[in-house]
Design a protein around this motif. Structure first.
Motif, PDB file in Angstrom:
ATOM      1  N   ALA A   1       0.812  -1.218   0.000  1.00 44.81           N
ATOM      2  CA  ALA A   1       0.000   0.000   0.000  1.00 44.81           C
ATOM      3  C   ALA A   1       0.847   1.270   0.000  1.00 44.81           C
ATOM      4  N   HIS A   2       2.113   1.164   0.352  1.00 45.32           N
ATOM      5  CA  HIS A   2       2.995   2.332   0.389  1.00 45.32           C
ATOM      6  C   HIS A   2       3.764   2.522  -0.915  1.00 45.32           C
ATOM      7  N   HIS A   3       3.356   1.825  -1.970  1.00 46.50           N
ATOM      8  CA  HIS A   3       4.028   1.928  -3.265  1.00 46.50           C
ATOM      9  C   HIS A   3       3.124   2.638  -4.275  1.00 46.50           C
ATOM     10  N   ALA A   4       3.756   3.337  -5.208  1.00 50.85           N
ATOM     11  CA  ALA A   4       3.004   4.044  -6.242  1.00 50.85           C
ATOM     12  C   ALA A   4       2.327   3.076  -7.208  1.00 50.85           C
ATOM     13  N   LEU A   5       2.938   1.911  -7.426  1.00 50.64           N
ATOM     14  CA  LEU A   5       2.396   0.908  -8.348  1.00 50.64           C
ATOM     15  C   LEU A   5       2.595  -0.472  -7.745  1.00 50.64           C
ATOM     16  N   VAL A   6       1.543  -1.286  -7.776  1.00 49.00           N
ATOM     17  CA  VAL A   6       1.621  -2.671  -7.318  1.00 49.00           C
ATOM     18  C   VAL A   6       1.287  -3.578  -8.491  1.00 49.00           C
ATOM     19  N   VAL A   7       2.165  -4.545  -8.760  1.00 45.63           N
ATOM     20  CA  VAL A   7       1.972  -5.486  -9.854  1.00 45.63           C
ATOM     21  C   VAL A   7       1.958  -6.896  -9.279  1.00 45.63           C
ATOM     22  N   THR A   8       0.871  -7.626  -9.524  1.00 48.03           N
ATOM     23  CA  THR A   8       0.826  -9.028  -9.131  1.00 48.03           C
ATOM     24  C   THR A   8       1.112  -9.878 -10.359  1.00 48.03           C
ATOM     25  N   ALA A   9       1.846 -10.965 -10.162  1.00 46.49           N
ATOM     26  CA  ALA A   9       2.194 -11.853 -11.267  1.00 46.49           C
ATOM     27  C   ALA A   9       2.036 -13.295 -10.819  1.00 46.49           C
ATOM     28  N   GLU A  10       1.217 -14.040 -11.560  1.00 42.18           N
ATOM     29  CA  GLU A  10       1.028 -15.454 -11.252  1.00 42.18           C
ATOM     30  C   GLU A  10       0.801 -16.225 -12.543  1.00 42.18           C
ATOM     31  N   ASP A  11       1.027 -17.536 -12.458  1.00 45.10           N
ATOM     32  CA  ASP A  11       0.831 -18.370 -13.643  1.00 45.10           C
ATOM     33  C   ASP A  11      -0.539 -19.045 -13.625  1.00 45.10           C
ATOM     34  N   GLY A  12      -1.455 -18.477 -12.858  1.00 41.96           N
ATOM     35  CA  GLY A  12      -2.839 -18.928 -12.862  1.00 41.96           C
ATOM     36  C   GLY A  12      -3.679 -17.946 -13.667  1.00 41.96           C
ATOM     37  N   VAL A  13      -4.954 -18.251 -13.785  1.00 45.92           N
ATOM     38  CA  VAL A  13      -5.861 -17.378 -14.538  1.00 45.92           C
ATOM     39  C   VAL A  13      -6.008 -16.071 -13.782  1.00 45.92           C
ATOM     40  N   ARG A  14      -5.807 -14.958 -14.495  1.00 48.26           N
ATOM     41  CA  ARG A  14      -5.902 -13.654 -13.845  1.00 48.26           C
ATOM     42  C   ARG A  14      -7.370 -13.263 -13.703  1.00 48.26           C
ATOM     43  N   HIS A  15      -7.657 -12.639 -12.599  1.00 48.85           N
ATOM     44  CA  HIS A  15      -8.995 -12.140 -12.312  1.00 48.85           C
ATOM     45  C   HIS A  15      -8.895 -10.632 -12.237  1.00 48.85           C
ATOM     46  N   GLU A  16      -9.378  -9.975 -13.241  1.00 52.87           N
ATOM     47  CA  GLU A  16      -9.295  -8.515 -13.292  1.00 52.87           C
ATOM     48  C   GLU A  16     -10.281  -7.888 -12.329  1.00 52.87           C
ATOM     49  N   GLY A  17      -9.795  -6.895 -11.617  1.00 50.34           N
ATOM     50  CA  GLY A  17     -10.645  -6.088 -10.772  1.00 50.34           C
ATOM     51  C   GLY A  17     -11.110  -4.884 -11.572  1.00 50.34           C
ATOM     52  N   GLY A  18     -11.645  -3.923 -10.899  1.00 51.95           N
ATOM     53  CA  GLY A  18     -12.043  -2.696 -11.571  1.00 51.95           C
ATOM     54  C   GLY A  18     -10.820  -1.913 -12.010  1.00 51.95           C
TER      55      GLY A  18
END
Length: 160
Positions: A91-108
């Motif tokens: 939460a203290h970062h300007a950009l957060v990137v999640t990376a996984e080899d599963g199916v991505r679930h897009e949020g808003g």
């Protein structure tokens, strides 16, 4: 992970990759359900790697470091429930990137996050590592996703 899963009060799932895992020294192997911070950055980018994509996040962090971006990298270890310390740090970062080899679930839509993963569409069969490369889920692809996200972020939300 198996020992930890057997001690949990309910069911759990452990995913095993088809390819060789990242090789680390014995003292670098995590335990329990807590995420592990592998690198501390400058607050501009936080990479949350799941499973085998931890290696992609570390490679991306190396690539970004050559451009003056010191990325924080976390080995997520357990997706649900997420580690509260990891989330507080992210939460203290300007950009957060999640990376996984599963199916991505897009949020808003959120200019502060990017979710990288397997799209919900047919993917031709092939070697796992080649498929991940083709989808931009290797180190170079994660780094490029960070660059694009930073370029599209509102000016007031960019750091470093």
């Amino acid at each position: 992970m198996l020992r930890t899963a057997l001690q949990l009060p309910g069911p759990s799932t452990i995913r095993f990759p088809k390819t060789a895992p990242r090789h680390v020294a014995a003292h670098e192997v995590g335990s329990g359900c807590a995420a592990r911070q592998l690198r501390s950055g400058d607050g501009s980018v936080c990479l949350l790697g799941v499973g085998k994509l931890v290696e992609s996040c570390l490679v991306a962090a190396d690539e970004l470091a050559h451009e003056g971006v010191a990325a924080t990298v976390w080995d997520v270890r357990v997706v649900s429930p997420p580690d509260p310390d990891m989330l507080a740090d992210a939460a203290h970062h300007a950009l957060v990137v999640t990376a996984e080899d599963g199916v991505r679930h897009e949020g808003g839509p959120n200019p502060l996050t990017r979710i990288l993963g397997i799209p919900r569409e047919y993917i031709a069969q092939g070697k796992a590592d080649q498929i991940l490369d083709d989808l931009g889920l290797n180190g170079a692809g994660v780094a490029e996703s960070v660059r694009r996200a930073r370029q599209s972020a509102p000016a007031g939300q960019r750091r470093a």
